[in-house]
Design a protein around this motif. Structure first.
Motif, short mmCIF file in Angstrom:
data_model
loop_
_atom_site.label_atom_id
_atom_site.label_comp_id
_atom_site.label_asym_id
_atom_site.label_seq_id
_atom_site.Cartn_x
_atom_site.Cartn_y
_atom_site.Cartn_z
N UNK A 1 -76.02 -77.92 41.25
CA UNK A 1 -74.85 -77.73 40.31
C UNK A 1 -74.93 -78.96 39.22
N UNK A 2 -75.56 -80.02 39.55
CA UNK A 2 -75.92 -80.96 38.48
C UNK A 2 -76.85 -80.53 37.37
N UNK A 3 -77.97 -80.04 38.07
CA UNK A 3 -79.07 -79.75 37.10
C UNK A 3 -78.95 -78.08 36.41
N UNK A 4 -77.77 -77.42 36.88
CA UNK A 4 -77.54 -76.36 36.53
C UNK A 4 -77.42 -76.24 34.82
N UNK A 5 -78.14 -75.07 34.21
CA UNK A 5 -78.11 -74.79 32.95
C UNK A 5 -76.82 -73.93 32.56
N UNK A 6 -75.72 -74.18 32.42
CA UNK A 6 -74.55 -73.29 32.19
C UNK A 6 -74.76 -72.00 31.14
N UNK A 7 -75.59 -72.28 30.28
CA UNK A 7 -75.75 -71.37 29.14
C UNK A 7 -76.82 -70.14 29.77
N UNK A 8 -77.34 -70.56 30.75
CA UNK A 8 -78.32 -69.52 31.37
C UNK A 8 -77.66 -68.69 32.62
N UNK A 9 -76.79 -69.45 33.25
CA UNK A 9 -76.21 -68.59 34.41
C UNK A 9 -74.96 -67.67 34.12
N UNK A 10 -74.76 -66.88 34.94
CA UNK A 10 -73.37 -65.97 34.94
C UNK A 10 -72.47 -66.44 35.53
N UNK A 11 -71.34 -65.68 35.49
CA UNK A 11 -70.10 -66.41 36.07
C UNK A 11 -70.13 -65.78 37.87
N UNK A 12 -70.92 -65.11 38.08
CA UNK A 12 -71.27 -64.58 39.28
C UNK A 12 -71.98 -65.92 40.01
N UNK A 13 -73.01 -66.55 39.17
CA UNK A 13 -73.92 -67.51 39.87
C UNK A 13 -72.83 -68.61 40.04
N UNK A 14 -71.89 -69.07 39.45
CA UNK A 14 -70.99 -70.10 39.69
C UNK A 14 -70.02 -69.92 40.68
N UNK A 15 -69.55 -68.63 40.62
CA UNK A 15 -68.69 -68.21 41.77
C UNK A 15 -69.50 -68.40 43.33
N UNK A 16 -70.69 -68.02 43.24
CA UNK A 16 -71.46 -68.11 44.61
C UNK A 16 -71.79 -69.46 44.88
N UNK A 17 -71.80 -70.53 43.79
CA UNK A 17 -72.21 -71.79 44.08
C UNK A 17 -70.79 -72.54 44.77
N UNK A 18 -69.71 -72.07 44.12
CA UNK A 18 -68.17 -72.37 44.44
C UNK A 18 -67.89 -72.06 45.71
N UNK A 19 -68.35 -70.75 46.24
CA UNK A 19 -68.05 -70.46 47.68
C UNK A 19 -69.10 -71.07 48.50
N UNK A 20 -70.19 -71.42 48.04
CA UNK A 20 -71.08 -72.19 48.96
C UNK A 20 -70.54 -73.79 49.18
N UNK A 21 -70.00 -74.24 48.18
CA UNK A 21 -69.58 -75.63 48.47
C UNK A 21 -68.14 -75.53 49.14
N UNK A 22 -67.35 -74.58 49.06
CA UNK A 22 -66.29 -74.49 49.57
C UNK A 22 -66.43 -74.16 51.29
N UNK A 23 -67.30 -73.43 51.68
CA UNK A 23 -67.91 -73.20 52.94
C UNK A 23 -68.49 -74.24 53.67
N UNK A 24 -69.42 -74.92 52.98
CA UNK A 24 -70.00 -76.13 53.30
C UNK A 24 -69.00 -76.98 53.68
N UNK A 25 -68.12 -77.40 52.87
CA UNK A 25 -66.93 -78.45 52.94
C UNK A 25 -65.97 -78.12 53.93
N UNK A 26 -65.74 -76.85 54.21
CA UNK A 26 -64.74 -76.59 55.28
C UNK A 26 -65.61 -76.55 56.67
N UNK A 27 -66.77 -76.49 56.81
CA UNK A 27 -67.54 -76.38 57.84
C UNK A 27 -67.92 -77.74 58.21
N UNK A 28 -68.04 -78.55 57.34
CA UNK A 28 -68.19 -80.05 57.53
C UNK A 28 -67.04 -80.71 57.96
N UNK A 29 -65.74 -80.30 57.40
CA UNK A 29 -64.61 -80.75 57.79
C UNK A 29 -64.25 -80.48 59.38
N UNK A 30 -64.55 -79.21 59.64
CA UNK A 30 -64.44 -78.77 61.19
C UNK A 30 -65.26 -79.61 62.09
#
Length: 157
Positions: free
Chosen positions: A118-147
């Protein structure tokens, strides 16, 4: 040759001997992976050191906000590469100590890797689906970590 075949048959026949053999092989492989990760970590530190010197000197010579921001994000990515290498080495050494894969540590390493992306991501070259996929990954990992973290806290004596 016949002795080797008899020994192999005994190993396969006796569960404890077989399990001990597998455990020995796992230990050897883990040690080889540890040595490899130490090597990779030193290379990552060397790359980071070189980039720090090169990028910061070049940025100071011809300063501009865009080039400094780009340089800063590249350096953050390199710092996180070193951190990820250290976390993977910690995963391997934790396995060598306890012979158990520590899921919490694996999830934290994954979160660091996704954060780096996410930090090195070039937002101009990525689509919204890429951002959504990263958001889902972060959310899933966060929930998994909390559990896993809550379960580990509850199960500790």
């Amino acid at each position: 040759m016949m002795r080797l075949l008899r020994r192999l048959a005994a190993i396969l026949h006796e569960d404890e001997i077989f399990l001990h053999t597998v455990e020995s092989i796992e230990g050897i492989v883990s040690k080889i992976l540890s040595i490899g990760m130490i090597f990779v970590t030193f290379i990552a530190i060397g790359h980071l050191s070189y980039a720090l010197i090169e990028k910061l000197i070049l940025t100071v010579e011809r300063p501009s906000n865009d080039s400094f921001n780009t340089t800063l994000f590249e350096l953050f990515g390199l710092f996180l590469n070193v951190l990820i290498a250290l976390e993977i080495l910690e995963n391997i050494t934790a396995y060598l100590r306890k012979h158990v894969i520590q899921v919490e540590l694996v999830i934290v390493t994954s979160l660091i890797a996704v954060s780096r992306k996410i930090i090195i991501l070039d937002l101009e070259k990525k689509s919204s689906s890429d951002l959504i996929a990263l958001a889902v990954a972060v959310f899933s990992l966060s929930v998994g970590y909390a559990i896993v973290h809550q379960t580990n806290r509850t199960n500790r004596p």
